[in-house]
Scaffold this motif. Structure first.
Motif, mmCIF file in Angstrom:
data_model
loop_
_atom_site.group_PDB
_atom_site.id
_atom_site.type_symbol
_atom_site.label_atom_id
_atom_site.label_comp_id
_atom_site.label_asym_id
_atom_site.label_seq_id
_atom_site.Cartn_x
_atom_site.Cartn_y
_atom_site.Cartn_z
ATOM 1 N N PRO A 132 6.264 63.968 28.371
ATOM 2 C CA PRO A 132 5.161 64.334 27.476
ATOM 3 C C PRO A 132 3.947 63.442 27.750
ATOM 4 O O PRO A 132 4.087 62.377 28.354
ATOM 5 N N ASN A 133 2.791 63.893 27.324
ATOM 6 C CA ASN A 133 1.583 63.080 27.519
ATOM 7 C C ASN A 133 1.680 61.798 26.706
ATOM 8 O O ASN A 133 2.215 61.791 25.608
ATOM 9 N N GLU A 134 1.142 60.725 27.272
ATOM 10 C CA GLU A 134 1.145 59.434 26.571
ATOM 11 C C GLU A 134 0.012 59.350 25.556
ATOM 12 O O GLU A 134 0.152 58.756 24.494
ATOM 13 N N VAL A 135 -1.121 59.951 25.916
ATOM 14 C CA VAL A 135 -2.302 59.877 25.049
ATOM 15 C C VAL A 135 -2.018 60.611 23.745
ATOM 16 O O VAL A 135 -1.281 61.591 23.728
ATOM 17 N N ARG A 136 -2.580 60.113 22.664
ATOM 18 C CA ARG A 136 -2.417 60.755 21.356
ATOM 19 C C ARG A 136 -3.699 61.460 20.931
ATOM 20 O O ARG A 136 -4.797 61.089 21.376
ATOM 21 N N LEU A 137 -3.509 62.432 20.064
ATOM 22 C CA LEU A 137 -4.632 63.178 19.497
ATOM 23 C C LEU A 137 -4.420 63.199 17.977
ATOM 24 O O LEU A 137 -3.292 63.364 17.525
ATOM 25 N N THR A 138 -5.494 63.005 17.243
ATOM 26 C CA THR A 138 -5.357 62.981 15.783
ATOM 27 C C THR A 138 -6.067 64.159 15.150
ATOM 28 O O THR A 138 -7.208 64.474 15.505
ATOM 29 N N LEU A 139 -5.358 64.817 14.235
ATOM 30 C CA LEU A 139 -5.941 65.897 13.437
ATOM 31 C C LEU A 139 -6.183 65.351 12.038
ATOM 32 O O LEU A 139 -5.341 64.625 11.501
ATOM 33 N N THR A 140 -7.324 65.696 11.479
ATOM 34 C CA THR A 140 -7.651 65.251 10.118
ATOM 35 C C THR A 140 -7.919 66.472 9.264
ATOM 36 O O THR A 140 -8.621 67.396 9.689
ATOM 37 N N LYS A 141 -7.377 66.459 8.069
ATOM 38 C CA LYS A 141 -7.620 67.575 7.157
ATOM 39 C C LYS A 141 -8.814 67.246 6.257
ATOM 40 O O LYS A 141 -8.818 66.204 5.585
ATOM 41 N N HIS A 142 -9.801 68.112 6.288
ATOM 42 C CA HIS A 142 -11.030 67.904 5.512
ATOM 43 C C HIS A 142 -11.021 68.781 4.264
ATOM 44 O O HIS A 142 -10.268 69.754 4.180
ATOM 45 N N ASP A 143 -11.883 68.441 3.315
ATOM 46 C CA ASP A 143 -11.991 69.247 2.090
ATOM 47 C C ASP A 143 -12.844 70.483 2.311
ATOM 48 O O ASP A 143 -12.705 71.472 1.602
ATOM 49 N N THR A 144 -13.742 70.374 3.254
ATOM 50 C CA THR A 144 -14.615 71.521 3.536
ATOM 51 C C THR A 144 -14.198 72.133 4.872
ATOM 52 O O THR A 144 -13.701 71.421 5.755
ATOM 53 N N PRO A 145 -14.394 73.434 5.029
ATOM 54 C CA PRO A 145 -13.917 74.074 6.265
ATOM 55 C C PRO A 145 -14.607 73.532 7.524
ATOM 56 O O PRO A 145 -15.768 73.136 7.490
ATOM 57 N N VAL A 146 -13.862 73.509 8.558
ATOM 58 C CA VAL A 146 -14.360 73.128 9.882
ATOM 59 C C VAL A 146 -15.058 74.353 10.463
ATOM 60 O O VAL A 146 -14.530 75.463 10.339
ATOM 61 N N THR A 147 -16.197 74.148 11.099
ATOM 62 C CA THR A 147 -16.832 75.324 11.707
ATOM 63 C C THR A 147 -16.657 75.287 13.221
ATOM 64 O O THR A 147 -16.719 74.226 13.843
ATOM 65 N N TYR A 148 -16.394 76.444 13.743
ATOM 66 C CA TYR A 148 -16.308 76.626 15.194
ATOM 67 C C TYR A 148 -17.336 77.668 15.570
ATOM 68 O O TYR A 148 -17.680 78.536 14.744
ATOM 69 N N PRO A 149 -17.818 77.636 16.805
ATOM 70 C CA PRO A 149 -18.742 78.703 17.214
ATOM 71 C C PRO A 149 -18.037 80.053 17.168
ATOM 72 O O PRO A 149 -16.833 80.134 17.437
ATOM 73 N N ASP A 150 -18.778 81.095 16.803
ATOM 74 C CA ASP A 150 -18.194 82.450 16.832
ATOM 75 C C ASP A 150 -17.965 82.899 18.265
ATOM 76 O O ASP A 150 -17.077 83.689 18.546
ATOM 77 N N LYS A 151 -18.849 82.411 19.143
ATOM 78 C CA LYS A 151 -18.804 82.859 20.539
ATOM 79 C C LYS A 151 -19.063 81.686 21.476
ATOM 80 O O LYS A 151 -19.763 80.746 21.099
ATOM 81 N N ILE A 152 -18.521 81.804 22.666
ATOM 82 C CA ILE A 152 -18.820 80.866 23.747
ATOM 83 C C ILE A 152 -19.765 81.596 24.696
ATOM 84 O O ILE A 152 -19.495 82.737 25.083
ATOM 85 N N ASP A 153 -20.850 80.934 25.076
ATOM 86 C CA ASP A 153 -21.780 81.558 26.033
ATOM 87 C C ASP A 153 -21.279 81.364 27.448
ATOM 88 O O ASP A 153 -20.848 80.272 27.804
ATOM 89 N N THR A 154 -21.330 82.417 28.216
ATOM 90 C CA THR A 154 -21.009 82.289 29.641
ATOM 91 C C THR A 154 -22.097 83.023 30.419
ATOM 92 O O THR A 154 -22.794 83.868 29.842
#
Ligand code: DOR
Ligand code: ZN
Length: 346
Positions: free
Chosen positions: A305-327
Motif C-alpha cells: 500500500p502507499n506510505e503517504v497518507r491523505l486526510t479527509l475532513t468533514k465540514h459543516d458546509t458543503p464542499v463545492t466541486y466544479p460542475d465541469k472540467i474544461d478540456t
C-alpha cells in the motif's frame, strides 16, 4: 470540532485517461488524490502490444503535473491476435500490471475485443502461469440478452467456464453492478476480486431514466435496480478484501454525452473521495473506507500500500466541486451524486 479521517493514499484500480488534450485535462483530477491507477487500454487504436503500452505510459508521465507522485499501472488490450510471448515479456519487464478483456462490442472502443474465447486460450494459460491478472469487462454482447441481464449471463456463460478451464488465472471482475457479481466473488475461494465504481454505489437505473433521460448517469455496465445497488454498497463497506475501488472514471465531452446516441461513462475522478466518505459514513463503515480505497487493491495486485497518507475532513458546509472540467476538446461534466458533500480532502 471537525471530524477527520486519515487514510493511506488511495489507488484507482480502473481508470480511463484517454490521450492528447483529454489526457492532459483529466490526469490532474486523478493525481490530486490517487497514488496509482490501472490505466484502461481502450484508446483508438487500442493499446495492444508492449510497445504501445510503453509509448502510452511515456505520454501519461509527460502529462503528469509537476512534482506529483503518481504511477500509471499499464494494461494490454486482449485481442484474438495477442501474442502470449509479448504479454509475458511485458509482464517480466514490469511494464504491465494486467491484461484487459473486452468482449467485442461490449462498450466504448471494444470492437477489437474478443469474440471467440478459444482464440485467447494460449494467452490466458500463459497469464495463469506467470500470475498476471486478467481485468474483465463482464457483459455478454448477444443482441437477444437484455442489457440489464448482461452481467449475470456473462458470469454463467463466459466467466465461470473460462476460470474453470484456466486454473490459477487471477481475475478482476471490473465495475460489478449486480448482486450476482457480488455473490459470484464471495463464492470463490481464490484468484478472484472485483472493483466497484463510485457511481454504482450511488445511482440505480431510476436515476438515469426517471423524469427525463440523464446522459451523465449512463455508463456501462448500466446501473441496475436498487436491490443491486444495495448489494454493491454492502460488499464495498463489508471489509471483504476481495472488493476494491476502481472508479471507471471515463471522460467524454458533453457534446458526446448529450447526444442522440450518447457515449457511456461517468466522470468521477474529481469528487470520488468525498462521495465515498459520505457513502461509507452513511453505512456506518468509515473505518472500512481505507480497506476499500487503499489496502485491498494493492493486496490483490501483490503491491505494498502507499506510505503517504491523505486526510479527509468533514465540514459543516458543503464542499463545492466544479460542475465541469474544461478540456481543449470541450467540457466534461463531473458526476453529480445528487446530494451535498461535506467530506473534503485536506
Ligand atoms: O461507461 C463506460 N465507459 N464503460 C466502459 O466500459 C468504457 C468506458 C469508456 O471508455 O468510456
Ligand atoms: Zn472502464
Amino acid at each position: 470540532m471537525s471530524q477527520t479521517l486519515t487514510l493511506r493514499r488511495p489507488d484507482d484500480w480502473h481508470l480511463h485517461l484517454r490521450d492528447g488534450a483529454m489526457l492532459r485535462a483529466v490526469l490532474p483530477e486523478t493525481t490530486r488524490h490517487f497514488g496509482r491507477a490501472i490505466i484502461m487500454p481502450n484508446l483508438v487504436p487500442p493499446v495492444v502490444s508492449a510497445c504501445d503500452a510503453l509509448a502510452y505510459r511515456d505520454r501519461i508521465i509527460a502529462a503528469r503535473p509537476e512534482g506529483v507522485d503518481f504511477t500509471p499501472l499499464m494494461t494490454l488490450y486482449l485481442t484474438e491476435q495477442t501474442d502470449p510471448a509479448d504479454v509475458a515479456a511485458a509482464h517480466a519487464s514490469g511494464l504491465v500490471s494486467a491484461v484487459k478483456l473486452y468482449p467485442a462490442g461490449a462498450t466504448t472502443n471494444s470492437a477489437s475485443g474478443v469474440r471467440d474465447f478459444d482464440k485467447v486460450r494460449g494467452v490466458l494459460e500463459k497469464m495463469a502461469e506467470i500470475g498476471l491478472p486478467l481485468c474483465v469487462h463482464g457483459e455478454v454482447t448477444d443482441a437477444e440478452v437484455d442489457i440489464f441481464d448482461r452481467e449475470a449471463v456473462f458470469i454463467d456463460r463466459v466467466l465461470d467456464p473460462v476460470r474453470r478451464a484456466t486454473p490459477g488465472l487471477r481475475v478482476v471482475m471490473e465495475h460489478i453492478t449486480t448482486a450476482n457479481g457480488v455473490d459470484y466473488v464471495k463464492a470463490s475461494d481464490r484468484d478472484l476480486g472485483a472493483t466497484i465504481t463510485t457511481h454504482h454505489l450511488i445511482i440505480n437505473r431510476n436515476h438515469i431514466l426517471v423524469g427525463g433521460i440523464k446522459p451523465h448517469y449512463y455508463c456501462l455496465p448500466v446501473a441496475k435496480r436498487e436491490s443491486h445497488r444495495l448489494a454493491l454498497r454492502a460488499a464495498a463497506t463489508s471489509g471483504d478484501a476481495r472488493f476494491f475501488l476502481g472508479t471507471d472514471s471515463a471522460p467524454h465531452t458533453d457534446a458526446l454525452k448529450e447526444s442522440a446516441c450518447g457515449c457511456a461513462g461517468c466522470f468521477t475522478a474529481t469528487n470520488t473521495l468525498s462521495i465515498l466518505a459520505h457513502a461509507f459514513e452513511e453505512d456506518g463503515a468509515l473505518d472500512r473506507l481505507e480497506g476499500f480505497t487503499s489496502l485491498n487493491g494493492p493486496a490483490f495486485y501483490g503491491l505494498a500500500p502507499n506510505e503517504v497518507r491523505l486526510t479527509l475532513t468533514k465540514h459543516d458546509t458543503p464542499v463545492t466541486y466544479p460542475d465541469k472540467i474544461d478540456t481543449d476538446d470541450g467540457p466534461v461534466t463531473v458526476f453529480d451524486p445528487g446530494f451535498p458533500l461535506f467530506w473534503r480532502v485536506s
